[in-house]
Design a protein around this motif. Sequence first.
Motif, short mmCIF file in Angstrom:
data_model
loop_
_atom_site.label_atom_id
_atom_site.label_comp_id
_atom_site.label_asym_id
_atom_site.label_seq_id
_atom_site.Cartn_x
_atom_site.Cartn_y
_atom_site.Cartn_z
N TRP A 14 -1.47 -52.47 -48.27
CA TRP A 14 -0.98 -51.15 -48.71
C TRP A 14 -0.19 -50.69 -47.49
N HIS A 89 -0.62 -43.62 -50.58
CA HIS A 89 -0.12 -45.03 -50.19
C HIS A 89 0.25 -45.85 -51.45
N VAL A 91 0.87 -49.73 -52.97
CA VAL A 91 0.21 -50.98 -52.97
C VAL A 91 1.37 -52.27 -53.17
N PRO A 120 -7.69 -49.82 -53.00
CA PRO A 120 -7.80 -50.70 -52.14
C PRO A 120 -9.04 -51.81 -52.09
#
Length: 144
Positions: A14, A89, A91, A120
């Motif tokens: 990430w 964030h 991925v 996550p």
Amino acid sequence: MTATASNERIVESWRRREPPLQAVAILGVGAVATALAAATHRRVADGAALRTVVDPEYLVVLGDEAALPWVEGARYLGWDGAALTLTTHQVLPSADLWRSAALAARGGAADVAALVIVLPEQVLIAGSAIVDADPVALAAVFAG
């Protein structure tokens, strides 16, 4: 909402996303879901148009960014392709690849229109429909 676990790690990493995605949903798990249900109830009472996916362990609230409630510990989500993921964030390799893998792992009959949330620690696949926020239903599921 059902958690989908796999022995394969398809998320390499990430990284911080700049600028963040526009928030279109907020996710609460456990006690945070209870607080989110209460905050959603208040927002709906104030006239906000919100939709929800309700599960005894999770609550996802969808709506315009300005209408979404704020709750300590909840996670704001935005669209990254066809999956919802953290607004802050990104991925890698991609949320869409993780979404596809989770739906494939669920079996050939997986609903390709399913709401999938890439986090996550896991991928969540909505086990119930997205419906208009119903304060009575929220209170019944998340009565504290």
